[in-house]
Write a protein that holds these residues in place. Structure first.
Motif, PDB file in Angstrom:
ATOM      1  N   ALA A 182       0.833  -1.209   0.000  1.00  0.00           N
ATOM      2  CA  ALA A 182       0.000   0.000   0.000  1.00  0.00           C
ATOM      3  C   ALA A 182       0.865   1.254   0.000  1.00  0.00           C
ATOM      4  O   ALA A 182       0.594   2.213  -0.727  1.00  0.00           O
ATOM      5  N   ARG A 183       1.923   1.243   0.806  1.00  0.00           N
ATOM      6  CA  ARG A 183       2.808   2.409   0.851  1.00  0.00           C
ATOM      7  C   ARG A 183       3.508   2.615  -0.483  1.00  0.00           C
ATOM      8  O   ARG A 183       3.693   3.754  -0.932  1.00  0.00           O
ATOM      9  N   LEU A 184       3.887   1.534  -1.147  1.00  0.00           N
ATOM     10  CA  LEU A 184       4.528   1.638  -2.454  1.00  0.00           C
ATOM     11  C   LEU A 184       3.561   2.226  -3.480  1.00  0.00           C
ATOM     12  O   LEU A 184       3.922   3.125  -4.254  1.00  0.00           O
ATOM     13  N   ILE A 185       2.334   1.728  -3.486  1.00  0.00           N
ATOM     14  CA  ILE A 185       1.324   2.228  -4.426  1.00  0.00           C
ATOM     15  C   ILE A 185       1.068   3.716  -4.185  1.00  0.00           C
ATOM     16  O   ILE A 185       0.972   4.508  -5.136  1.00  0.00           O
ATOM     17  N   VAL A 186       0.959   4.097  -2.925  1.00  0.00           N
ATOM     18  CA  VAL A 186       0.707   5.499  -2.582  1.00  0.00           C
ATOM     19  C   VAL A 186       1.862   6.389  -3.024  1.00  0.00           C
ATOM     20  O   VAL A 186       1.655   7.487  -3.567  1.00  0.00           O
ATOM     21  N   ARG A 187       3.076   5.930  -2.804  1.00  0.00           N
ATOM     22  CA  ARG A 187       4.246   6.725  -3.211  1.00  0.00           C
ATOM     23  C   ARG A 187       4.258   6.960  -4.718  1.00  0.00           C
ATOM     24  O   ARG A 187       4.661   8.022  -5.193  1.00  0.00           O
ATOM     25  N   LEU A 188       3.816   5.955  -5.476  1.00  0.00           N
ATOM     26  CA  LEU A 188       3.831   6.059  -6.930  1.00  0.00           C
ATOM     27  C   LEU A 188       2.656   6.860  -7.481  1.00  0.00           C
ATOM     28  O   LEU A 188       2.772   7.503  -8.520  1.00  0.00           O
ATOM     29  N   THR A 189       1.515   6.801  -6.805  1.00  0.00           N
ATOM     30  CA  THR A 189       0.296   7.386  -7.369  1.00  0.00           C
ATOM     31  C   THR A 189      -0.265   8.575  -6.601  1.00  0.00           C
ATOM     32  O   THR A 189      -1.079   9.323  -7.143  1.00  0.00           O
ATOM     33  N   ARG A 190       0.138   8.758  -5.336  1.00  0.00           N
ATOM     34  CA  ARG A 190      -0.417   9.837  -4.519  1.00  0.00           C
ATOM     35  C   ARG A 190       0.700  10.545  -3.758  1.00  0.00           C
ATOM     36  O   ARG A 190       0.799  10.404  -2.539  1.00  0.00           O
ATOM     37  N   PRO A 191       1.536  11.278  -4.446  1.00  0.00           N
ATOM     38  CA  PRO A 191       2.648  11.962  -3.772  1.00  0.00           C
ATOM     39  C   PRO A 191       2.154  12.850  -2.631  1.00  0.00           C
ATOM     40  O   PRO A 191       1.172  13.581  -2.783  1.00  0.00           O
TER      41      PRO A 191
END
Length: 216
Positions: A103-112
Motif C-alpha cells: 500500500a505504501r509503495l502504491i501510494v508513493r507512486l500514485t499519490r505523492p
C-alpha cells in the motif's frame, strides 16, 4: 544435472512466477485500498454524529486545495462542529494513514504527499485541531474498513452521520458508501466538502443520493 540452458529456463520461470505473484498482490491491495466495505446492517438508532474526514495538515495546503476552497470548508466545518456541540452530538475525525508495504509503495507512486504511518504532518490541520471528540486512524479510503468506526458508533448509539472533509471523490465518498451499505442515514454537507474535480464530485454525490444519502 541440468544443463546451462535448463538452469536458465528455471531461473526465468521463477522470475516470471515471482513477478506474477507481485502483480496479483498489488492488484489485491489496490482494490482493498479503494473499495467500500459492506459490514453488518445497523439497527435503528436515534443518535447522530459529525464525521471530519481527512482534514490533515499534510493534505490541507495549496498543493491539494486552493485558498478559497479551504476557507469555504473551514467555515462550514466550524459551523457544523458548533451545531453538533449545541445538539450534544459527537464529532469524530477520521485520519488517513496508509500502511503496509505494498500500500505504501502504491501510494508513493500514485499519490505523492499522501499520509503514511509514521510520516510527518498526519495530525489534523491547525484549523481543525481541538474539534474532534474521537479520532480514528483509517488505513484505506473507507473509514469503516477496520471495524473501529463501527464499534464507536455502536457505543455512541449513532444511526445518522453528517459528513464533511476533503477529497469528496475518494475517502469521503468511500466512507459514505460504507455507511449506506450498513444502513446508516447519511447527510453530505456540500459546502463542507473539498474536491480537486468539482464535476466528478457532482457525479459522486448524485450516485450517493440515488442510494439514499442526502446533500444538505
Amino acid at each position: 544435472m541440468l544443463s546451462l540452458s535448463g538452469q536458465a529456463a528455471m531461473i526465468w520461470t521463477a522470475m516470471a512466477l515471482l513477478g506474477g505473484g507481485l502483480l496479483v498482490w498489488a492488484w489485491i491491495v489496490a482494490r482493498r485500498m479503494v473499495r467500500a466495505s459492506q459490514g453488518t446492517p445497523v439497527p435503528p438508532r436515534a443518535g447522530a454524529a459529525l464525521l471530519l474526514i481527512e482534514l490533515q495538515d499534510c493534505l490541507w495546503s495549496d498543493t491539494q486545495h486552493d485558498a478559497a476552497t479551504r476557507a469555504r470548508v473551514e467555515a462550514a466545518v466550524a459551523r457544523e462542529v458548533e451545531l453538533a456541540r449545541q445538539r450534544d452530538q459527537p464529532v469524530i475525525a477520521l485520519r488517513q494513514e496508509w500502511h503496509g508495504l505494498m500500500a505504501r509503495l502504491i501510494v508513493r507512486l500514485t499519490r505523492p504527499g499522501a499520509p503514511t504511518r509514521g510520516s510527518a504532518d498526519v495530525e489534523l490541520a491547525p484549523a481543525f485541531r481541538g474539534m474532534a471528540d474521537h479520532v480514528i486512524v483509517k488505513p484505506v479510503e473507507d473509514g469503516f474498513e477496520t471495524g473501529a468506526l463501527d464499534a464507536l458508533l455502536d457505543m455512541l448509539r449513532v444511526g445518522r452521520l453528517r459528513l464533511v472533509g476533503r477529497e469528496g471523490c475518494a475517502g469521503l465518498a468511500r466512507t459514505a458508501q460504507g455507511a449506506l451499505n450498513r444502513g446508516y442515514e447519511v447527510e453530505l454537507v456540500r459546502d463542507g466538502i473539498a474536491a480537486t474535480d468539482s464535476a466528478a464530485l457532482d457525479a459522486v454525490l448524485e450516485a450517493l443520493t440515488s442510494q439514499g444519502a442526502r446533500v444538505v
